[in-house]
Scaffold this active site. Sequence first.
Site, short mmCIF file in Angstrom:
data_model
loop_
_atom_site.label_atom_id
_atom_site.label_comp_id
_atom_site.label_asym_id
_atom_site.label_seq_id
_atom_site.Cartn_x
_atom_site.Cartn_y
_atom_site.Cartn_z
N LEU A 149 33.58 -17.14 9.25
CA LEU A 149 32.42 -17.52 8.46
C LEU A 149 31.43 -18.20 9.41
CD1 LEU A 149 34.08 -19.11 5.28
CD2 LEU A 149 33.01 -16.85 5.44
N ASP A 150 30.16 -17.96 9.20
CA ASP A 150 29.16 -18.65 10.00
C ASP A 150 29.35 -20.16 9.89
OD1 ASP A 150 28.02 -16.23 10.65
OD2 ASP A 150 26.46 -16.36 9.11
N ARG A 151 28.97 -20.85 10.93
CA ARG A 151 29.14 -22.30 10.96
C ARG A 151 28.61 -23.02 9.71
NH1 ARG A 151 27.41 -25.98 16.14
NH2 ARG A 151 27.95 -28.01 15.31
#
Length: 236
Positions: A53-55
């Site tokens: 997942l993106d940060r």
Amino acid sequence: MLEILYQDEHIVAVNKPAGMLVHRSWLDRHETQFVMQTLRDQIGRLVYPIHRLDRPTSGVLLFALSSETANLLCQQFETKQVEKSYLAVVRGYLTGSERIDYPLKIQLDKIADKFAQEDKAPQPAVTDYEGLKTVEKPYATPRYATSRYALVRLVPHTGRKHQLRRHMKHIFHPILGDTQYGDLHQNRTLTEHTEVSRLMLHAEKLSFIHPIKRQRTEITAGLDEQWKKLMALFEW
């Protein structure tokens, strides 16, 4: 401590906090906290990331507890047997259900991908959305006296880099709190009035075939405090 959503002898899933990197990266050398290392220390076992997942995105994040199980789960992602859904708060009124079928050009990182081919054709990218709720608030921006928002469910059918964020920008309903693809005026206005400053994108649900038990497994992640605060303010 990470919130563990599901764990057995083969897999473990956590509710990833917004702002936390999945694993150590030389692109973020100053970071000291990572989901992968934190989870390993928390359960006392090696973990194998299956997806990412993106940060700034929160929600369901799945790990395997052996390399063999990891390979089986990765195959499911590659063959599109995994179903994912996200919640997002976007700018403007977005209602009904529709499919976004819009190819995305590969995005290269200036450092990590400096030797990669830059002239590749855009890759197919498909996202379904469903408008769930709308609200108008007296939050003035430079262009408008009020601000409109929508709660939407997003279902990606491909896994391109920043696909959901880029697709929502493409249809002119950027996700709130998105500093890369969003509306900076709207982001600033929302934070001033609500003190909510995160990317409003949450991986709410992940469904897959358990690699060992061979049964459909669905894991759901609850919302964090900033999400709950905004939902209460918007009476959703």
